[in-house]
Design an enzyme around this catalytic site. Structure first.
Site, PDB file in Angstrom:
ATOM      1  N   HIS A 167       0.586  -1.252  -0.356  1.00  0.00           N
ATOM      2  CA  HIS A 167       0.153  -0.084  -0.459  1.00  0.00           C
ATOM      3  C   HIS A 167       0.909   1.671  -0.100  1.00  0.00           C
ATOM      4  O   HIS A 167       2.398   1.515   0.046  1.00  0.00           O
ATOM      5  CB  HIS A 167      -0.907   0.205   0.981  1.00  0.00           C
ATOM      6  CG  HIS A 167      -0.803   0.396   2.496  1.00  0.00           C
ATOM      7  ND1 HIS A 167       0.230  -0.793   3.133  1.00  0.00           N
ATOM      8  CD2 HIS A 167      -0.508   1.202   3.684  1.00  0.00           C
ATOM      9  CE1 HIS A 167       0.669  -1.065   3.941  1.00  0.00           C
ATOM     10  NE2 HIS A 167       0.226   1.067   4.606  1.00  0.00           N
TER      11      HIS A 167
ATOM     12  N   HIS B 206       1.720   4.164   2.127  1.00  0.00           N
ATOM     13  CA  HIS B 206       2.376   4.887   2.937  1.00  0.00           C
ATOM     14  C   HIS B 206       4.019   4.941   3.061  1.00  0.00           C
ATOM     15  O   HIS B 206       4.241   3.674   2.534  1.00  0.00           O
ATOM     16  CB  HIS B 206       1.533   4.573   4.566  1.00  0.00           C
ATOM     17  CG  HIS B 206       0.059   4.957   4.585  1.00  0.00           C
ATOM     18  ND1 HIS B 206      -0.577   3.739   5.902  1.00  0.00           N
ATOM     19  CD2 HIS B 206      -0.698   5.586   4.073  1.00  0.00           C
ATOM     20  CE1 HIS B 206      -1.545   3.923   5.139  1.00  0.00           C
ATOM     21  NE2 HIS B 206      -1.864   4.832   5.041  1.00  0.00           N
TER      22      HIS B 206
ATOM     23  N   ASP C  22       5.731   4.998   5.177  1.00  0.00           N
ATOM     24  CA  ASP C  22       6.995   4.116   5.826  1.00  0.00           C
ATOM     25  C   ASP C  22       6.747   2.635   4.992  1.00  0.00           C
ATOM     26  O   ASP C  22       7.166   1.820   5.287  1.00  0.00           O
ATOM     27  CB  ASP C  22       6.649   4.167   6.861  1.00  0.00           C
ATOM     28  CG  ASP C  22       5.204   3.320   7.301  1.00  0.00           C
ATOM     29  OD1 ASP C  22       3.932   3.539   6.749  1.00  0.00           O
ATOM     30  OD2 ASP C  22       4.709   2.280   8.126  1.00  0.00           O
ATOM     31  N   HIS C  23       6.218   2.273   3.533  1.00  0.00           N
ATOM     32  CA  HIS C  23       6.631   1.580   3.284  1.00  0.00           C
ATOM     33  C   HIS C  23       6.975   1.114   1.537  1.00  0.00           C
ATOM     34  O   HIS C  23       7.461   0.909   1.085  1.00  0.00           O
ATOM     35  CB  HIS C  23       4.645   0.166   3.101  1.00  0.00           C
ATOM     36  CG  HIS C  23       4.230   0.675   4.581  1.00  0.00           C
ATOM     37  ND1 HIS C  23       3.908  -1.207   4.571  1.00  0.00           N
ATOM     38  CD2 HIS C  23       4.358   1.261   5.371  1.00  0.00           C
ATOM     39  CE1 HIS C  23       3.525  -1.223   5.531  1.00  0.00           C
ATOM     40  NE2 HIS C  23       3.166  -0.051   6.251  1.00  0.00           N
TER      41      HIS C  23
ATOM     42  N   HIS D 288      -7.859  -0.299   5.913  1.00  0.00           N
ATOM     43  CA  HIS D 288      -6.735   0.069   6.027  1.00  0.00           C
ATOM     44  C   HIS D 288      -6.263   1.265   4.927  1.00  0.00           C
ATOM     45  O   HIS D 288      -6.044   2.813   5.518  1.00  0.00           O
ATOM     46  CB  HIS D 288      -4.528  -0.834   6.055  1.00  0.00           C
ATOM     47  CG  HIS D 288      -3.566  -0.098   6.552  1.00  0.00           C
ATOM     48  ND1 HIS D 288      -3.591   0.620   7.943  1.00  0.00           N
ATOM     49  CD2 HIS D 288      -2.862   0.563   6.056  1.00  0.00           C
ATOM     50  CE1 HIS D 288      -2.342   1.879   8.376  1.00  0.00           C
ATOM     51  NE2 HIS D 288      -2.052   1.557   6.763  1.00  0.00           N
TER      52      HIS D 288
ATOM     53  N   ASP E 107      -0.347  -3.925   6.487  1.00  0.00           N
ATOM     54  CA  ASP E 107      -0.303  -3.151   7.433  1.00  0.00           C
ATOM     55  C   ASP E 107      -2.201  -3.429   7.613  1.00  0.00           C
ATOM     56  O   ASP E 107      -3.617  -2.656   8.096  1.00  0.00           O
ATOM     57  CB  ASP E 107      -0.988  -1.799   7.983  1.00  0.00           C
ATOM     58  CG  ASP E 107       0.530  -1.257   8.081  1.00  0.00           C
ATOM     59  OD1 ASP E 107       1.947  -1.832   8.191  1.00  0.00           O
ATOM     60  OD2 ASP E 107       0.877  -0.057   7.730  1.00  0.00           O
TER      61      ASP E 107
ATOM     62  N   HIS F 121       4.559  -4.597  10.544  1.00  0.00           N
ATOM     63  CA  HIS F 121       5.092  -3.845  12.258  1.00  0.00           C
ATOM     64  C   HIS F 121       5.538  -4.630  13.019  1.00  0.00           C
ATOM     65  O   HIS F 121       4.359  -5.903  13.711  1.00  0.00           O
ATOM     66  CB  HIS F 121       4.527  -2.818  12.608  1.00  0.00           C
ATOM     67  CG  HIS F 121       4.126  -1.350  11.523  1.00  0.00           C
ATOM     68  ND1 HIS F 121       4.756  -0.749  11.465  1.00  0.00           N
ATOM     69  CD2 HIS F 121       2.626  -1.277  10.394  1.00  0.00           C
ATOM     70  CE1 HIS F 121       4.672  -0.202  10.677  1.00  0.00           C
ATOM     71  NE2 HIS F 121       3.186   0.192  10.223  1.00  0.00           N
TER      72      HIS F 121
HETATM   73 ZN    ZN Z   1       2.920   0.785   8.343  1.00  0.00          ZN
HETATM   74 ZN    ZN Z   2       0.225   1.421   6.540  1.00  0.00          ZN
END
Ligand code: ZN
Ligand code: ZN
Length: 256
Positions: A52, A54, A56-57, A108, A130, A168
């Site tokens: 996805h 985001h 941090d990905h 999410h 996530d 995570h």
């Molecule tokens: Zn994440």
């Molecule tokens: Zn995420």
């Protein structure tokens, strides 16, 4: 095939799969730990899988392109760094000779996908970003409780031996909440003790397993009487599984 979890940021894991020569990584939010692992083990980067959009990905994707000898795959319905191979539900991608099926798991984010390995009947891999965490699930930033319930139901229906590779390390805080929901669940108490010991040694609690998650993850247990009762005590207006999930998610958002 070797599977490792490269720690990134405060609590992310970048999953890396390699065969001794070539590697693929999942959701590289940061390029540095990936480059370090590739260099340390003399591996070529043959592909990147993204679940996805985001940061941090996907934050490391563009930096890694200079080292990449293969595609970036990602969800067709999300805005991830271009160019990438857009994937839809049911698509199959082959990485390092292994086939992974794409499963749509909105909730999410609106276009979140997961990757499920088709070529291992005993312990197939699931890269679920996530959406599903050990003992928890992702926050509903873009989707509805009904979508998340449907997405989690699809993942819960995978073979019990499926190795759950989430992004995570939230397991201990999720377990604290899960125990508040189901204080009488003996599997939960055992698993909490095991994960507490792992974290005390600085070890990852992941990958988890689908069979275990069905026993301990409240978000996969919205039909279990004890979970329903707890949700009713925290505002659920009825026993419907989607209502229970929505109530658990909001309760968890406030839970410390
Ligand atoms: Zn994440
Ligand atoms: Zn995420």
């Amino acid at each position: 095939m070797n599977l490792s979890a490269l720690p990134a940021f405060a609590d992310n894991y970048i999953w890396m799969l390699h065969d001794g020569t070539q590697a693929v990584v999942v959701d590289p939010g940061d390029a540095a730990p990936v480059l370090q692992a590739l260099n340390a083990q003399g591996l070529q980067l043959a592909g990147i899988l993204v679940t996805h959009h985001h940061p941090d990905h996907v934050g490391g994707v563009d930096t890694l392109r200079a080292h990449l000898q293969g595609p970036v795959w990602g969800p067709a319905r999300e805005n991830i760094p271009k160019p990438f191979e857009p994937l839809h539900d049911g698509d199959v991608v082959t990485v390092l000779g292994r086939r992974f099926q794409v499963i749509d798991v909105p909730g999410h984010t609106a276009g979140h996908i997961a990757y499920f390995e088709l070529d291992d009947d005993a312990e197939p891999l699931l890269f679920c970003g996530d959406t599903l965490f050990s003992a928890g699930c992702g926050r509903l930033f873009e989707g509805t409780p009904a979508q998340m319930h449907h997405s989690l139901s699809r993942l819960a229906a995978l073979p019990g031996g499926t190795r759950v590779c989430c992004t995570h390390e939230y397991t201990l805080s999720n377990l604290k909440f899960a125990v508040a929901v189901e204080p009488g669940n003996p599997e939960l108490a055992q698993y909490q003790a095991r994960c507490t010991a792992l974290r005390a040694q600085g070890l990852a609690t992941l990958p988890s397993q689908i069979a275990l998650e069905r026993q301990i993850n409240p978000f996969l247990r919205c039909e279990v009487p004890e979970v329903v009762t707890a949700a009713r005590a925290h505002g659920a207006a009825n026993d419907d599984a989607v209502t229970v999930l929505a109530t658990l998610r909001e309760w968890k958002n406030r839970y410390r």
